[in-house]
Motif scaffolding. Structure first.
Motif, PDB file in Angstrom:
ATOM      1  N   ASN A   1       0.814  -1.225   0.000  1.00 26.75           N
ATOM      2  CA  ASN A   1       0.000   0.000   0.000  1.00 26.75           C
ATOM      3  C   ASN A   1       0.842   1.267   0.000  1.00 26.75           C
ATOM      4  N   PHE A   2       2.024   1.180  -0.603  1.00 24.63           N
ATOM      5  CA  PHE A   2       2.875   2.371  -0.668  1.00 24.63           C
ATOM      6  C   PHE A   2       2.246   3.440  -1.561  1.00 24.63           C
ATOM      7  N   SER A   3       1.434   3.023  -2.530  1.00 24.23           N
ATOM      8  CA  SER A   3       0.773   3.951  -3.448  1.00 24.23           C
ATOM      9  C   SER A   3      -0.739   3.819  -3.323  1.00 24.23           C
ATOM     10  N   ARG A   4      -1.436   4.881  -3.720  1.00 28.36           N
ATOM     11  CA  ARG A   4      -2.905   4.894  -3.695  1.00 28.36           C
ATOM     12  C   ARG A   4      -3.430   4.451  -5.058  1.00 28.36           C
ATOM     13  N   VAL A   5      -4.335   3.468  -5.078  1.00 35.65           N
ATOM     14  CA  VAL A   5      -4.907   2.947  -6.316  1.00 35.65           C
ATOM     15  C   VAL A   5      -6.269   3.585  -6.541  1.00 35.65           C
TER      16      VAL A   5
ATOM     17  N   ASP B   1      -8.063   3.261 -12.647  1.00 34.40           N
ATOM     18  CA  ASP B   1      -6.989   2.922 -13.580  1.00 34.40           C
ATOM     19  C   ASP B   1      -5.718   3.720 -13.311  1.00 34.40           C
ATOM     20  N   ARG B   2      -5.610   4.344 -12.127  1.00 36.44           N
ATOM     21  CA  ARG B   2      -4.435   5.138 -11.790  1.00 36.44           C
ATOM     22  C   ARG B   2      -3.779   4.627 -10.520  1.00 36.44           C
ATOM     23  N   VAL B   3      -2.461   4.806 -10.462  1.00 38.79           N
ATOM     24  CA  VAL B   3      -1.690   4.520  -9.254  1.00 38.79           C
ATOM     25  C   VAL B   3      -0.959   5.803  -8.866  1.00 38.79           C
ATOM     26  N   VAL B   4      -1.215   6.291  -7.655  1.00 42.86           N
ATOM     27  CA  VAL B   4      -0.664   7.562  -7.193  1.00 42.86           C
ATOM     28  C   VAL B   4       0.381   7.285  -6.120  1.00 42.86           C
TER      29      VAL B   4
END
Length: 384
Positions: free
Chosen positions: A140-144, A147-150
């Motif tokens: 969970n290092f990035s926010r999903v 269709d995007r990964v932040v």
């Protein structure tokens, strides 16, 4: 200038103060205190972002092996390192220590998993380099977001800045394009690389990656296709108008207008969909003024009758028909495959239909299950 907090902490051979929440620098090993030739010549961090939001980290410390003494010292060092000697080299516990504060800041549960160590010797011309590498997965290092990964978990409070001979490389998930990367930097070895000395602003680096089959931006191929469709609609309108001057409506021309409007909506991106609808509306208005003799087939002039050809159905009606044909339930990815629409268009359409009560959505793992109202979404599909 702030030092890179975790870089300093995990590479305990660098006697540099540790910034942020990490704490004091780790102790140096006795062997390296005796042999300064074994001091690292550089530290590289590579962060491979995953489509599920996790990040695969690789932290590598490089040692220049200029002579036999340096080589012998490195061989002893790599043995202790791979054995996990806590007082000599990297420790994944340093990263685990900052996970709670990062998790609280971004509002996601996080965990460090699958830690491993490795070492190698690299020969490049007349230069020999020893490399120690620590690898682990940060969940969970990035926010999903659909269709995007932040990538929003970096912060100067725990990561700090890059010191000389330190690099950070950020790589996008497989199958994703780059929407935004801050601060801007060059691409090296298929990733965005920052080299020290470098000072990051607050909450930097930051990146947004988008699935490469989504509809961020419109390619020239799509624009050309839309132009050809619009030209075809215009030519059909002119031909119908000038054929014999009859002002009676032509049923087949109405069908052409509908088909062209449907194709335009499929081709354009979500950002440009409003423009596509305006173009289709203009073509529809122009075609509505045309007149020609009725088609020989004797098709009905009633434009309000419900079409049966799938090409003439609205997007919502096509989704509802697909769901009925598949027992009332489908995965969102199956709808994308069946309609051959973009992932983003299907996501946007289903969200709108869910708000209108035309379908129901249930998140199962990384997949959405779509069903007609009343069909039920909790049977027959196992969570991934």
């Amino acid at each position: 200038m702030r030092q890179a907090a975790l870089l300093v902490a995990v590479v305990c051979l660098l006697a540099v103060p540790v910034a942020g929440a990490v704490g004091a620098p780790a102790p140096q090993s006795a062997a390296l205190q005796e042999d300064a030739a074994s001091s690292p010549s550089g530290v590289d961090i590579t962060v491979q972002i995953q489509s599920d939001g996790a990040a695969r980290w690789t932290v590598s410390s490089k040692y220049s092996l200029e002579d036999d003494n340096a080589t012998a010292a490195f061989e002893q060092l790599r043995g202790r390192f791979e054995a996990g000697a806590a007082d000599t080299e990297f420790s994944v516990d340093v990263f685990r220590a900052v996970v709670p504060s990062v998790s609280d800041r971004v509002g996601r549960q996080m965990e460090i998993r699958n830690a491993s160590r490795s070492s190698r010797v690299v020969e490049a011309g007349n230069n020999t380099t020893g490399v120690l590498s620590l690898r682990f997965t940060w969940t969970n290092f990035s926010r999903v977001e659909e269709d995007r990964v932040v990538v929003d978990s970096f912060s100067t409070q725990w990561f700090g800045d890059l010191a000389p001979n330190q690099t950070l490389t950020l790589r996008s998930p497989e199958g994703y394009d780059t929407e935004n990367v801050l601060p801007p930097t060059s691409i090296v070895e298929n990733g965005y690389r920052w080299s020290g000395p470098h000072t990051f602003d607050a909450d930097r680096p930051f990146a947004v990656f988008t699935e490469n089959d989504s509809v961020v931006g419109v390619s020239m191929v799509v624009l050309v296709a839309v132009g050809v469709l619009a030209l075809f609609a215009g030519a059909a309108t002119v031909w119908a108008y000038y054929r014999d001057g009859d002002e009676r409506p032509v049923p087949w021309l109405r069908d052409v207008r509908r088909a062209v409007a449907s194709r335009v909506r499929e081709a354009l991106s979500a950002e440009s969909e409003s423009e596509a609808e305006e173009s289709a509306a203009d073509a529809d208005a122009a075609a509505g003024s045309a007149a020609a003799e009725p088609a020989a087939s004797g098709a009905s002039d009633d434009a309000d009758s419900e079409p049966t050809d799938p090409e003439l159905l609205s997007d919502e009606e096509r989704v509802e028909r697909l769901l009925r044909e598949h027992g009332g339930r489908m995965k969102q990815s199956e709808i994308v495959e069946e309609t051959r629409w973009s992932t983003a268009k299907v996501s946007q359409l289903l969200s709108s239909m869910a708000e209108d009560g035309r379908v129901e959505k249930l998140r199962i793992g990384r997949e959405n299950l779509i069903s007609l109202p009343g069909e039920g979404v909790d049977n027959g599909i196992d969570e991934e």
